[in-house]
Design a protein around this motif. Structure first.
Motif, mmCIF file in Angstrom:
data_model
loop_
_atom_site.group_PDB
_atom_site.id
_atom_site.type_symbol
_atom_site.label_atom_id
_atom_site.label_comp_id
_atom_site.label_asym_id
_atom_site.label_seq_id
_atom_site.Cartn_x
_atom_site.Cartn_y
_atom_site.Cartn_z
ATOM 1 N N ARG A 175 -7.290 -4.690 3.384
ATOM 2 C CA ARG A 175 -6.472 -3.995 4.378
ATOM 3 C C ARG A 175 -6.812 -4.529 5.762
ATOM 4 O O ARG A 175 -7.966 -4.606 6.139
ATOM 5 C CB ARG A 175 -6.715 -2.487 4.330
ATOM 6 C CG ARG A 175 -6.205 -1.844 3.055
ATOM 7 C CD ARG A 175 -6.230 -0.345 3.155
ATOM 8 N NE ARG A 175 -5.663 0.278 1.968
ATOM 9 C CZ ARG A 175 -5.453 1.580 1.846
ATOM 10 N NH1 ARG A 175 -5.774 2.397 2.838
ATOM 11 N NH2 ARG A 175 -4.934 2.082 0.747
ATOM 12 N N ALA A 194 0.863 -1.190 0.000
ATOM 13 C CA ALA A 194 0.000 0.000 0.000
ATOM 14 C C ALA A 194 0.898 1.238 0.000
ATOM 15 O O ALA A 194 1.760 1.372 0.870
ATOM 16 C CB ALA A 194 -0.903 -0.008 1.220
ATOM 17 N N THR A 220 2.341 -8.384 2.950
ATOM 18 C CA THR A 220 1.240 -8.734 2.052
ATOM 19 C C THR A 220 1.233 -10.231 1.804
ATOM 20 O O THR A 220 2.244 -10.808 1.411
ATOM 21 C CB THR A 220 1.356 -7.981 0.714
ATOM 22 O OG1 THR A 220 1.483 -6.580 0.966
ATOM 23 C CG2 THR A 220 0.125 -8.214 -0.147
ATOM 24 N N PRO A 276 -6.772 -5.561 -5.916
ATOM 25 C CA PRO A 276 -6.544 -4.986 -4.580
ATOM 26 C C PRO A 276 -6.542 -6.043 -3.492
ATOM 27 O O PRO A 276 -7.340 -6.985 -3.508
ATOM 28 C CB PRO A 276 -7.728 -4.022 -4.409
ATOM 29 C CG PRO A 276 -8.211 -3.743 -5.799
ATOM 30 C CD PRO A 276 -7.964 -5.003 -6.571
ATOM 31 N N PRO A 279 -4.526 1.096 -3.085
ATOM 32 C CA PRO A 279 -4.451 -0.180 -2.368
ATOM 33 C C PRO A 279 -3.118 -0.896 -2.532
ATOM 34 O O PRO A 279 -2.333 -0.600 -3.437
ATOM 35 C CB PRO A 279 -5.551 -0.997 -3.059
ATOM 36 C CG PRO A 279 -5.491 -0.520 -4.486
ATOM 37 C CD PRO A 279 -5.139 0.958 -4.424
ATOM 38 N N ALA A 280 -2.872 -1.841 -1.628
ATOM 39 C CA ALA A 280 -1.855 -2.858 -1.892
ATOM 40 C C ALA A 280 -2.414 -3.787 -2.958
ATOM 41 O O ALA A 280 -3.633 -3.959 -3.068
ATOM 42 C CB ALA A 280 -1.542 -3.639 -0.620
ATOM 43 N N SER A 326 -3.106 -7.203 3.324
ATOM 44 C CA SER A 326 -1.875 -6.468 3.601
ATOM 45 C C SER A 326 -1.975 -5.852 4.989
ATOM 46 O O SER A 326 -2.997 -5.262 5.351
ATOM 47 C CB SER A 326 -1.648 -5.380 2.550
ATOM 48 O OG SER A 326 -0.401 -4.741 2.752
ATOM 49 N N HIS A 348 5.388 -3.211 5.678
ATOM 50 C CA HIS A 348 4.163 -3.689 5.020
ATOM 51 C C HIS A 348 4.313 -5.166 4.688
ATOM 52 O O HIS A 348 5.254 -5.565 3.996
ATOM 53 C CB HIS A 348 3.897 -2.887 3.747
ATOM 54 C CG HIS A 348 3.528 -1.458 4.006
ATOM 55 N ND1 HIS A 348 2.232 -0.991 3.957
ATOM 56 C CD2 HIS A 348 4.295 -0.379 4.319
ATOM 57 C CE1 HIS A 348 2.203 0.291 4.235
ATOM 58 N NE2 HIS A 348 3.454 0.691 4.453
ATOM 59 N N SER A 366 -1.002 6.303 3.366
ATOM 60 C CA SER A 366 -2.245 6.550 4.093
ATOM 61 C C SER A 366 -2.578 8.036 4.089
ATOM 62 O O SER A 366 -3.496 8.479 4.768
ATOM 63 C CB SER A 366 -2.117 6.054 5.541
ATOM 64 O OG SER A 366 -1.046 6.710 6.203
#
Length: 284
Positions: free
Chosen positions: A85, A51, A196, A82, A136-137, A231, A194, A54
């Motif tokens: 989260r 991601a 994922t 995506p 998004p991730a 993620s 991060h 923020s």
């Protein structure tokens, strides 16, 4: 003498029979016979993108590309979708309840998720943009003719605030072990790890921090749950009580696999993504 002669004749006949069978059943020439491995084109490639931000002031551009190869370009798929989260430590039950609630509201349960970014053919880069904190991730998978050489990257422009500047990250393949030198938990820094997870089962990750005197004592980074196809951002300063100017972060997947990336945000000098260190060489 007669018995010895008969024994030698019988042994010779048996050996001749075995040799003739081996000659008839000899394998055809190929990789197994020559000791060389057969070279085959890549048929499947996985990529994960963290991601990007923020912040509502961030502007992110994604690019995906598969170069032209000798592999037939008639078939193949390559798409990034995506990831969900999640917060560190959140369990699978909470994620399942949220997913069920969402499916009940929008009525799309069972439908295939629409790609965020998809490559349609070799040699043609594809881009997408997303602004604000909604970027998004991404979880990516390429198969067939679009898998060899498939790559993706993201570039984020922070116009103000901590980490202002350009942040560039190359989407990476999932793995089970990562080392990140150059991290920090100093007062002016906000470094996020991060994690994922591309798979349909939860991953469990351990995070170790190393300072100038070696490993830091902390149990907070043990057993972090990363839900399926999700993620999780982890603020490194929450893993240790005392600020550390220079740190090395070691990420190990106890179960499953993840992609890991560290984003360094500095109040004074801006920020960027930290690149994981390469695997050590067996020789020099």
């Amino acid at each position: 003498m007669k018995r010895t002669t008969l024994s030698l004749i019988a042994a010779g006949a048996a050996l001749a029979a075995v040799t003739s069978v081996a000659a008839v059943a000899a394998p055809e020439e190929g990789p197994a016979a020559t000791g060389k491995a057969a070279q085959q084109p890549v048929e499947r490639t996985s990529l994960l993108c963290p991601a990007p931000s923020s912040s509502e002031l961030a502007e992110t551009t994604y690019t995906a590309f598969t170069p032209k190869t000798e592999v037939s370009a008639d078939s193949g798929t390559a798409a990034l979708v995506p990831a969900a989260r999640s917060l560190a430590g959140k369990d699978d039950k909470d994620d399942k309840e949220e997913k069920d609630d969402k499916d009940g509201k929008d009525g799309k349960k069972g439908e295939e998720e629409k790609p965020f970014l998809a490559v349609k053919k070799q040699g043609a880069p594809v881009t997408a943009e997303e602004n604000g904190s909604g970027a998004p991730a991404l979880i990516g998978l390429a198969e067939g003719s679009l898998a060899p050489g498939w790559s993706a990257q993201q570039t984020t422009h922070f116009t103000a605030g901590a980490g202002r500047g350009l942040h560039g990250a190359v989407c990476s393949a999932p793995d089970t072990d990562f080392w990140f030198p150059g991290a920090s938990t100093a007062e002016d820094r906000s470094d996020y790890l991060h994690l994922t997870n591309p798979d349909d089962a939860a991953a469990v990750v351990d995070i170790e921090l190393y300072g100038k005197d070696g490993a830091l004592d902390s149990e907070v980074g043990e057993g972090i749950q990363v839900p399926p196809r999700s993620s999780v951002p982890v603020l490194l300063s929450t893993l240790t009580g005392k600020p550390q100017t220079n740190l090395t972060v070691h990420v190990t997947a106890r179960s499953g696999r993840v992609a890991a990336a560290v984003q360094a945000l500095d109040q004074k000098v801006g920020g960027d993504w930290l690149t994981p260190s390469a695997e050590p060489s067996a020789s020099v």
